[in-house]
Design a protein around this motif. Sequence first.
Motif, short mmCIF file in Angstrom:
data_model
loop_
_atom_site.label_atom_id
_atom_site.label_comp_id
_atom_site.label_asym_id
_atom_site.label_seq_id
_atom_site.Cartn_x
_atom_site.Cartn_y
_atom_site.Cartn_z
N GLN A 45 0.83 -1.21 0.00
CA GLN A 45 0.00 0.00 0.00
C GLN A 45 0.86 1.25 0.00
O GLN A 45 1.85 1.34 0.71
CB GLN A 45 -0.88 -0.01 1.25
N ARG A 78 -5.17 0.52 -7.84
CA ARG A 78 -6.47 1.12 -7.56
C ARG A 78 -6.29 2.20 -6.51
O ARG A 78 -5.42 2.09 -5.65
CB ARG A 78 -7.43 0.06 -7.03
N HIS A 80 -8.15 4.48 -3.47
CA HIS A 80 -9.28 4.56 -2.54
C HIS A 80 -9.03 5.70 -1.58
O HIS A 80 -7.89 6.04 -1.29
CB HIS A 80 -9.43 3.27 -1.73
N CYS A 91 -3.59 -3.96 -7.87
CA CYS A 91 -4.76 -4.78 -8.17
C CYS A 91 -4.55 -6.15 -7.54
O CYS A 91 -3.45 -6.69 -7.56
CB CYS A 91 -4.94 -4.90 -9.68
N SER A 94 -6.63 -6.59 -1.35
CA SER A 94 -7.81 -5.96 -0.76
C SER A 94 -8.16 -6.60 0.56
O SER A 94 -7.75 -7.73 0.85
CB SER A 94 -9.02 -6.08 -1.70
N LYS A 95 -8.92 -5.89 1.36
CA LYS A 95 -9.44 -6.44 2.61
C LYS A 95 -10.38 -7.59 2.30
O LYS A 95 -10.46 -8.56 3.06
CB LYS A 95 -10.20 -5.36 3.39
N ASN A 122 -12.36 3.36 0.87
CA ASN A 122 -11.44 2.24 1.03
C ASN A 122 -12.12 0.96 1.53
O ASN A 122 -11.51 -0.10 1.49
CB ASN A 122 -10.27 2.62 1.95
#
Length: 185
Positions: A45, A78, A80, A91, A94-95, A122
Amino acid sequence: TLDRVETLLAENRQRLDASLESAEALLRASPLLPKIASLRCRPTQLTIVATRPLPAGLLYRSVTELLAQERQAVARCRVHQSGHSVDVLPCGVSKLSVVERLQSEVGGAILTIGDQGQLGGNDHLFLARRDSLSVDLASTSFVGCWNLSPAGTRGPAALVNYVDVLRPATAGSGHQLNVQLLQER
């Protein structure tokens, strides 16, 4: 399960680092962004935080538009926004992928709770499922992402309300949300 997540991260670190390094380079090359925000790059991140007050949405728009200048960056990342930062993720990170993995491990529903369920938030994908609650901004979906908190209750206070009304499930393991108790608050 945590060991497996760490193994998956280690396997993907090179691909992830490359996409974030590319995005970070684009953002740092901006004549404006480094003057109004700080950038922090972690393995999965890139977090951008305003260093001064900005109009609502300006930091998100700036990051999105800067990354849109490079087709590769847009294809591999991506963007957020959260209540305090803008996040750029590769990509596939994610959570929601963590929730899906947990769901396959335990074989039951997983309740997700977040604060940014609106499009672009997010937590949007994380809360776009049936078993999800928001403690702040919700989506317009009728499937999930409900904010069932008492009027005027947000953030940690709303989370405490949700946790306070969790009760052991009558069948099997796990818990269920007692909506009647929540409505009585």
